[in-house]
Scaffold this active site. Structure first.
Site, mmCIF file in Angstrom:
data_model
loop_
_atom_site.group_PDB
_atom_site.id
_atom_site.type_symbol
_atom_site.label_atom_id
_atom_site.label_comp_id
_atom_site.label_asym_id
_atom_site.label_seq_id
_atom_site.Cartn_x
_atom_site.Cartn_y
_atom_site.Cartn_z
ATOM 1 N N GLY A 29 -27.729 40.375 -1.442
ATOM 2 C CA GLY A 29 -27.517 40.714 -0.037
ATOM 3 C C GLY A 29 -26.245 41.512 0.175
ATOM 4 O O GLY A 29 -25.364 41.563 -0.693
ATOM 5 N N ASN A 30 -26.143 42.126 1.331
ATOM 6 C CA ASN A 30 -24.987 42.961 1.652
ATOM 7 C C ASN A 30 -24.919 43.220 3.144
ATOM 8 O O ASN A 30 -25.898 43.026 3.867
ATOM 9 C CB ASN A 30 -25.030 44.288 0.869
ATOM 10 C CG ASN A 30 -26.430 44.697 0.484
ATOM 11 O OD1 ASN A 30 -27.200 45.155 1.330
ATOM 12 N ND2 ASN A 30 -26.792 44.511 -0.775
ATOM 13 N N THR A 44 -20.139 45.448 -4.496
ATOM 14 C CA THR A 44 -21.140 44.963 -5.438
ATOM 15 C C THR A 44 -20.533 43.937 -6.392
ATOM 16 O O THR A 44 -19.376 44.067 -6.801
ATOM 17 C CB THR A 44 -21.745 46.137 -6.245
ATOM 18 O OG1 THR A 44 -22.874 45.672 -6.995
ATOM 19 C CG2 THR A 44 -20.743 46.744 -7.208
ATOM 20 N N GLY A 45 -21.311 42.905 -6.714
ATOM 21 C CA GLY A 45 -20.969 41.997 -7.800
ATOM 22 C C GLY A 45 -19.825 41.038 -7.602
ATOM 23 O O GLY A 45 -19.455 40.326 -8.535
ATOM 24 N N SER A 72 -21.661 48.136 -2.505
ATOM 25 C CA SER A 72 -22.983 47.579 -2.794
ATOM 26 C C SER A 72 -23.906 48.638 -3.383
ATOM 27 O O SER A 72 -23.880 49.804 -2.974
ATOM 28 C CB SER A 72 -23.603 47.036 -1.502
ATOM 29 O OG SER A 72 -24.984 46.806 -1.664
ATOM 30 N N SER A 73 -24.738 48.227 -4.323
ATOM 31 C CA SER A 73 -25.708 49.163 -4.914
ATOM 32 C C SER A 73 -26.724 49.644 -3.890
ATOM 33 O O SER A 73 -27.422 50.633 -4.119
ATOM 34 C CB SER A 73 -26.435 48.485 -6.078
ATOM 35 O OG SER A 73 -27.145 47.340 -5.633
ATOM 36 N N GLU A 74 -26.797 48.969 -2.747
ATOM 37 C CA GLU A 74 -27.756 49.341 -1.705
ATOM 38 C C GLU A 74 -27.136 50.230 -0.625
ATOM 39 O O GLU A 74 -27.694 50.370 0.465
ATOM 40 C CB GLU A 74 -28.320 48.077 -1.044
ATOM 41 C CG GLU A 74 -28.980 47.110 -1.986
ATOM 42 C CD GLU A 74 -30.344 47.563 -2.481
ATOM 43 O OE1 GLU A 74 -30.665 48.753 -2.335
ATOM 44 O OE2 GLU A 74 -31.084 46.724 -3.010
ATOM 45 N N HIS A 93 -28.551 42.777 4.963
ATOM 46 C CA HIS A 93 -29.665 42.657 4.009
ATOM 47 C C HIS A 93 -29.570 41.321 3.314
ATOM 48 O O HIS A 93 -28.507 40.943 2.807
ATOM 49 C CB HIS A 93 -29.604 43.789 2.984
ATOM 50 C CG HIS A 93 -30.440 43.543 1.765
ATOM 51 N ND1 HIS A 93 -31.756 43.146 1.821
ATOM 52 C CD2 HIS A 93 -30.139 43.634 0.432
ATOM 53 C CE1 HIS A 93 -32.229 43.009 0.589
ATOM 54 N NE2 HIS A 93 -31.264 43.292 -0.272
ATOM 55 N N HIS A 95 -31.928 38.138 0.894
ATOM 56 C CA HIS A 95 -33.100 37.761 0.110
ATOM 57 C C HIS A 95 -33.577 36.389 0.586
ATOM 58 O O HIS A 95 -33.909 35.529 -0.235
ATOM 59 C CB HIS A 95 -32.760 37.717 -1.377
ATOM 60 C CG HIS A 95 -32.445 39.047 -1.970
ATOM 61 N ND1 HIS A 95 -32.072 39.187 -3.294
ATOM 62 C CD2 HIS A 95 -32.440 40.296 -1.446
ATOM 63 C CE1 HIS A 95 -31.849 40.476 -3.552
ATOM 64 N NE2 HIS A 95 -32.063 41.158 -2.448
ATOM 65 N N TYR A 114 -43.609 35.048 20.319
ATOM 66 C CA TYR A 114 -43.017 36.079 21.176
ATOM 67 C C TYR A 114 -41.645 36.544 20.717
ATOM 68 O O TYR A 114 -41.224 37.685 20.989
ATOM 69 C CB TYR A 114 -42.938 35.589 22.623
ATOM 70 C CG TYR A 114 -41.860 34.575 22.902
ATOM 71 C CD1 TYR A 114 -40.547 34.968 23.166
ATOM 72 C CD2 TYR A 114 -42.143 33.209 22.917
ATOM 73 C CE1 TYR A 114 -39.553 34.041 23.427
ATOM 74 C CE2 TYR A 114 -41.159 32.271 23.170
ATOM 75 C CZ TYR A 114 -39.868 32.688 23.423
ATOM 76 O OH TYR A 114 -38.877 31.765 23.676
ATOM 77 N N HIS A 156 -38.776 42.344 -2.481
ATOM 78 C CA HIS A 156 -37.322 42.520 -2.459
ATOM 79 C C HIS A 156 -36.654 41.598 -1.435
ATOM 80 O O HIS A 156 -35.925 40.685 -1.823
ATOM 81 C CB HIS A 156 -37.002 43.994 -2.161
ATOM 82 C CG HIS A 156 -35.568 44.347 -2.276
ATOM 83 N ND1 HIS A 156 -35.126 45.631 -2.536
ATOM 84 C CD2 HIS A 156 -34.436 43.610 -2.155
ATOM 85 C CE1 HIS A 156 -33.811 45.651 -2.577
ATOM 86 N NE2 HIS A 156 -33.365 44.433 -2.336
ATOM 87 N N TYR A 210 -32.484 38.793 29.056
ATOM 88 C CA TYR A 210 -32.541 37.410 28.566
ATOM 89 C C TYR A 210 -31.206 36.995 27.959
ATOM 90 O O TYR A 210 -30.607 37.726 27.170
ATOM 91 C CB TYR A 210 -33.644 37.291 27.510
ATOM 92 C CG TYR A 210 -33.731 35.933 26.855
ATOM 93 C CD1 TYR A 210 -34.299 34.852 27.515
ATOM 94 C CD2 TYR A 210 -33.233 35.735 25.567
ATOM 95 C CE1 TYR A 210 -34.391 33.607 26.918
ATOM 96 C CE2 TYR A 210 -33.321 34.484 24.957
ATOM 97 C CZ TYR A 210 -33.896 33.427 25.647
ATOM 98 O OH TYR A 210 -33.974 32.208 25.049
#
Length: 225
Positions: A29-30, A44-45, A72-74, A93, A95, A114, A156, A210
């Site tokens: 995640g990131n 990353t890491g 991050s690699s993403e 992001h 998992h 809803y 993923h 809301y």
């Protein structure tokens, strides 16, 4: 947007909160947030409990960055979401277990409840599989997020995006809850009934106001804190 130190703090705290909330494990995640002429993103890491404000990476839109800490690699889909969607300022992001399970089935999450309207529409789409960290994945994600604030990535995980990091993180929790409900419904052996477009449009309209308190009530809360 807030100042840089505050945003770096929000990234670190959100990474820790993902673990506390049970929607992420390890270094998966990131998190990113729009800032200046680019964005800030988690590294990353680096284990979340070891992450400091200095580990958060400041990236430019051209993917350049300063310092020795790698982003991050993403970073590609974070960058491309923020560039393509001026209405969104933060990306999360994870998992998370149930959302990832639905992504393994390569299914969209339909309008079984809803609250799916919190993600912007009647479905949470699942982007087709591409290798993590790739431009191909970023391109798939941008398509899946059209008119939405959340999507799955096949085999993923899940992406959520919103006006702030706390809102994006809250949406990630909502998506995980929806995914769990969907999987429970599928256990019955039948496709669950879904809300129609007219019903979702009504919810989207209600969601515009809301949960919003009056300025007077909010001022009272500030004075009481």
């Amino acid at each position: 947007m807030s100042d840089e130190r505050q945003l770096r703090t929000e990234i670190v705290e959100s990474c820790l909160n993902m673990s506390r909330l049970g929607i992420n494990k390890g270094t998966a995640g990131n998190v990113s947030v729009r800032f200046g002429n680019g964005f800030l993103i988690s590294p990353t890491g680096i284990p979340y409990d070891k992450m400091t404000l200095d580990h958060v990476v400041a990236m430019n839109w051209d993917a350049t960055f300063e310092g020795d800490v790698l982003p991050s690699s993403e970073w590609r889909f974070h960058r491309d979401i923020l560039k393509a969607r001026p209405d969104l300022n933060a990306v999360v992001h994870t998992h998370s277990t149930h959302a990832t399970a639905v992504s393994i089935l390569e299914r969209d999450i339909p309008a079984i409840h809803y609250v799916i309207a919190a993600a912007g529409g009647a479905t949470i789409r699942c982007a087709p599989y591409e290798i993590f960290g790739s431009q191909a994945l970023a391109d798939r994600v941008i398509t899946a997020l059209e008119g939405r604030r959340a999507c799955l990535m096949a085999h993923h995980g899940v992406i959520t995006a919103h006006v702030s990091i706390p809102r994006a993180l809250a949406l990630a929790v909502t998506v995980e809850e929806l995914a769990e409900l969907y999987l429970l419904c599928l256990k019955t052996g039948a496709e669950p009934p879904i809300l129609n477009d007219e019903q979702i449009a009504e919810v989207l309209e209600r969601f515009k106001t809301y949960g919003q308190q009056s300025p007077k009530a909010l001022e009272g809360l500030r004075q009481a804190s």
